[in-house]
Design a protein around this motif. Sequence first.
Motif, short mmCIF file in Angstrom:
data_model
loop_
_atom_site.label_atom_id
_atom_site.label_comp_id
_atom_site.label_asym_id
_atom_site.label_seq_id
_atom_site.Cartn_x
_atom_site.Cartn_y
_atom_site.Cartn_z
N GLN A 3 11.85 -7.30 2.59
CA GLN A 3 11.47 -7.81 1.28
C GLN A 3 11.63 -6.80 0.15
OE1 GLN A 3 10.35 -11.07 0.71
NE2 GLN A 3 11.20 -11.29 2.72
N ASN A 4 11.58 -7.34 -1.11
CA ASN A 4 11.71 -6.52 -2.32
C ASN A 4 10.62 -5.47 -2.41
OD1 ASN A 4 13.88 -7.90 -3.31
ND2 ASN A 4 12.67 -9.24 -4.60
N GLY A 5 10.98 -4.35 -3.03
CA GLY A 5 10.04 -3.27 -3.27
C GLY A 5 9.82 -3.09 -4.75
N ALA A 6 9.21 -2.01 -5.11
CA ALA A 6 8.95 -1.70 -6.51
C ALA A 6 9.21 -0.23 -6.73
CB ALA A 6 7.50 -2.04 -6.85
N GLY A 7 9.26 0.15 -7.96
CA GLY A 7 9.46 1.56 -8.29
C GLY A 7 10.72 1.75 -9.07
N GLU A 8 10.82 2.87 -9.75
CA GLU A 8 11.94 3.11 -10.64
C GLU A 8 13.05 3.95 -10.03
OE1 GLU A 8 12.36 1.63 -13.62
OE2 GLU A 8 10.58 0.56 -13.00
N ASN A 9 12.73 4.83 -9.10
CA ASN A 9 13.79 5.61 -8.48
C ASN A 9 13.60 5.62 -6.98
OD1 ASN A 9 12.11 7.83 -7.66
ND2 ASN A 9 12.05 8.47 -9.79
N GLY A 10 14.61 6.12 -6.26
CA GLY A 10 14.60 6.06 -4.82
C GLY A 10 13.37 6.69 -4.17
N SER A 11 12.85 7.78 -4.76
CA SER A 11 11.71 8.44 -4.14
C SER A 11 10.42 7.67 -4.33
CB SER A 11 11.56 9.86 -4.69
OG SER A 11 11.26 9.82 -6.07
N GLU A 12 10.34 6.82 -5.33
CA GLU A 12 9.12 6.06 -5.61
C GLU A 12 9.20 4.63 -5.12
OE1 GLU A 12 8.57 6.34 -9.79
OE2 GLU A 12 8.06 8.44 -9.73
N LEU A 16 7.69 -4.21 0.31
CA LEU A 16 6.63 -5.16 0.62
C LEU A 16 6.65 -5.44 2.13
CD1 LEU A 16 4.47 -7.19 -0.37
CD2 LEU A 16 6.33 -8.84 -0.65
N LEU A 17 5.54 -5.14 2.81
CA LEU A 17 5.47 -5.35 4.25
C LEU A 17 4.66 -6.58 4.63
CD1 LEU A 17 5.00 -1.82 5.84
CD2 LEU A 17 7.10 -3.08 5.37
N GLY A 18 3.83 -7.08 3.71
CA GLY A 18 3.02 -8.24 4.06
C GLY A 18 2.05 -8.60 2.95
N HIS A 19 1.26 -9.63 3.23
CA HIS A 19 0.21 -10.09 2.31
C HIS A 19 -1.06 -10.36 3.10
CE1 HIS A 19 3.36 -11.13 -0.64
NE2 HIS A 19 2.39 -11.03 -1.51
N ILE A 20 -2.19 -10.13 2.48
CA ILE A 20 -3.45 -10.55 3.08
C ILE A 20 -3.64 -12.01 2.70
CG2 ILE A 20 -5.95 -10.23 3.14
CD1 ILE A 20 -5.45 -7.23 2.64
N TYR A 35 5.72 -9.05 7.28
CA TYR A 35 7.16 -9.28 7.09
C TYR A 35 8.00 -8.27 7.87
CZ TYR A 35 5.14 -11.79 3.15
OH TYR A 35 4.37 -12.62 2.37
N THR A 36 7.35 -7.47 8.72
CA THR A 36 8.10 -6.51 9.51
C THR A 36 8.77 -7.21 10.68
OG1 THR A 36 6.11 -5.97 10.79
CG2 THR A 36 6.58 -4.58 8.88
N GLY A 87 -4.63 -12.57 -1.00
CA GLY A 87 -3.49 -12.51 -1.92
C GLY A 87 -2.97 -11.11 -2.17
N THR A 88 -3.62 -10.09 -1.62
CA THR A 88 -3.19 -8.71 -1.84
C THR A 88 -1.85 -8.45 -1.15
OG1 THR A 88 -5.47 -7.93 -1.99
CG2 THR A 88 -3.79 -6.28 -1.49
N ALA A 89 -0.91 -7.96 -1.92
CA ALA A 89 0.40 -7.57 -1.38
C ALA A 89 0.27 -6.17 -0.81
CB ALA A 89 1.45 -7.61 -2.48
N LEU A 90 0.90 -5.93 0.35
CA LEU A 90 0.80 -4.65 1.04
C LEU A 90 2.15 -3.95 1.04
CD1 LEU A 90 -1.28 -6.01 4.05
CD2 LEU A 90 -2.15 -4.71 2.08
N TYR A 91 2.22 -2.79 0.40
CA TYR A 91 3.46 -2.03 0.24
C TYR A 91 3.38 -0.71 0.99
CZ TYR A 91 4.92 -5.08 -3.59
OH TYR A 91 5.30 -6.15 -4.34
#
Length: 190
Positions: A3-12, A16-20, A35-36, A87-91
């Motif tokens: 799934q999609n991630g967040a952050g501005e550069n590769g190191s950050e 998204l691994l799942g949701h509660i 989602y693993t 509803g908490t997204a787990l990253y």
Amino acid sequence: MTQNGAGENGSERRVLLGHIAGAHGIKGAVLVRSYTAEPEAIADYGPLEAEDGAAHFDLTVEGATAKGLICRVAGVADRNAAERLKGTALYVARAKLPEPDEGEYYHTDLIGLSAVTEDGARLGLVTSVLNYGAGDILEVRPEGATRTVLYPMTEAVVRRVDLARSVIVLAPPDEVDAGDQAAAAAEDGE
């Protein structure tokens, strides 16, 4: 694909691994949609972060149901506290994940790539990777445009992905407007 991630550069970048999904029982357990590839592996990456990065969640998997994993979250001891996490997204940080196999990519690695044709014509930037159940779709925003263009992530369309150069080479499919074809067929039949 992951799934999609967040952050501005590769190191950050985060993935998204799942949701509660909600509380499970009365003793503080939560139900997690993972989602693993192996659902229980969600707990193997160490503490996971909320979408805003402000909260961290250390999960322990206790079991599974048809609706998801039954997990304990460190510090959550009752149903009320568990319900507040619904509803908490787990990253997790992208760097904590294994490298994908050849020809596979994490969505977060594709977002921000420059989309070009095989002859080098610029199509725009990949803004997201969507999946409505029939396969991954690249969403590309042409420079200066308000609307995006969608490209199926198939071998026929995606020719090469060069993460080192931040480029994805696409062979856009021929467009077909079914409405125009139907109107032309109706005129021919009259």
